[in-house]
Design an enzyme around this catalytic site. Structure first.
Site, PDB file in Angstrom:
ATOM      1  N   HIS A  39       0.835  -1.197   0.000  1.00  9.81           N
ATOM      2  CA  HIS A  39       0.000   0.000   0.000  1.00  9.81           C
ATOM      3  C   HIS A  39       0.872   1.250   0.000  1.00  9.81           C
ATOM      4  CE1 HIS A  39      -3.731  -2.157   0.731  1.00  9.81           C
ATOM      5  NE2 HIS A  39      -3.076  -2.899   1.616  1.00  9.81           N
ATOM      6  N   ALA A  80      14.506 -19.073   8.400  1.00  6.91           N
ATOM      7  CA  ALA A  80      13.124 -19.041   8.882  1.00  6.91           C
ATOM      8  C   ALA A  80      12.852 -17.733   9.620  1.00  6.91           C
ATOM      9  CB  ALA A  80      12.859 -20.223   9.797  1.00  6.91           C
ATOM     10  N   LYS A 101      19.665  -9.613   6.748  1.00  2.00           N
ATOM     11  CA  LYS A 101      21.021  -9.221   6.351  1.00  2.00           C
ATOM     12  C   LYS A 101      21.841 -10.488   6.151  1.00  2.00           C
ATOM     13  CE  LYS A 101      22.647  -8.725  11.071  1.00  2.00           C
ATOM     14  NZ  LYS A 101      23.216  -7.865  12.074  1.00  2.00           N
TER      15      LYS A 101
END
Length: 139
Positions: A39, A80, A101
Site C-alpha cells: 500500500h 526461517a 542481512k
C-alpha cells in the site's frame, strides 16, 4: 516459475501484482509470504508494485517474507522468520533477521548444482514445455 521449482507449500501467500519470477529448483517452506506490492504510505487505496526475482537453487525458510522490488541471486538461502526488504543480487549467501542481512557468504566453488532425472515446469515435462513455448510464443 523455473524448472522443478517447489513453491506450493501449505500456508504460502504469493501476491503477484508486481510480478514474481522464480528460478530453477527454488524451494519455499510453509507459510512464506511473497509480496510484490504494498500500500502507498499516504493513500492505502493505491499500490506500489515492483517485481520480485528469486534466483536458481534458492531456498526460502518457513515464515519468511520477501517484499516488493527484491532480487535474490542464485543460491540465496533465507532463514526461517526473516523479512527480506532489500536485494542481494549476487546470491550465494544466507540471510537472516528482521530486516534480513547476510549472516554468511557461501563458497561458489563448493556448490554443486543438481538436476533431477525428470524435470518439470509445473506439471508439464521440460521437453514438452519447451516445444509448447516455442510453438506458441515464437521463441
Amino acid at each position: 516459475m523455473g524448472c522443478n521449482a517447489s513453491i506450493a507449500r501449505p500456508g504460502c501467500y504469493i501476491q503477484g501484482a508486481g510480478t514474481v519470477h522464480f528460478g530453477d529448483y527454488v524451494q519455499l517452506a510453509p507459510n512464506v509470504g511473497i509480496l510484490s506490492a504494498n500500500h502507498d504510505l499516504y493513500d492505502q487505496r493505491k499500490y506500489n508494485a515492483a517485481p520480485i526475482v528469486v534466483g536458481d537453487y534458492s531456498w526460502i525458510g518457513m515464515n519468511s517474507i520477501v517484499t516488493a522490488g527484491v532480487v535474490l541471486g542464485p543460491r540465496t538461502i533465507v532463514a526461517a522468520g526473516a523479512v527480506v526488504t532489500k536485494s542481494f543480487p549476487d546470491g550465494f549467501c544466507i540471510l537472516a533477521g528482521v530486516p534480513a542481512k547476510v549472516v554468511k557468504y557461501l563458497d561458489k566453488e563448493c556448490f554443486q548444482p543438481w538436476h533431477l532425472e525428470n524435470e518439470y515446469y509445473g506439471y508439464i515435462p521440460k521437453e514438452k514445455f519447451e516445444s509448447v513455448r516455442t510453438k506458441y510464443l515464437d521463441i
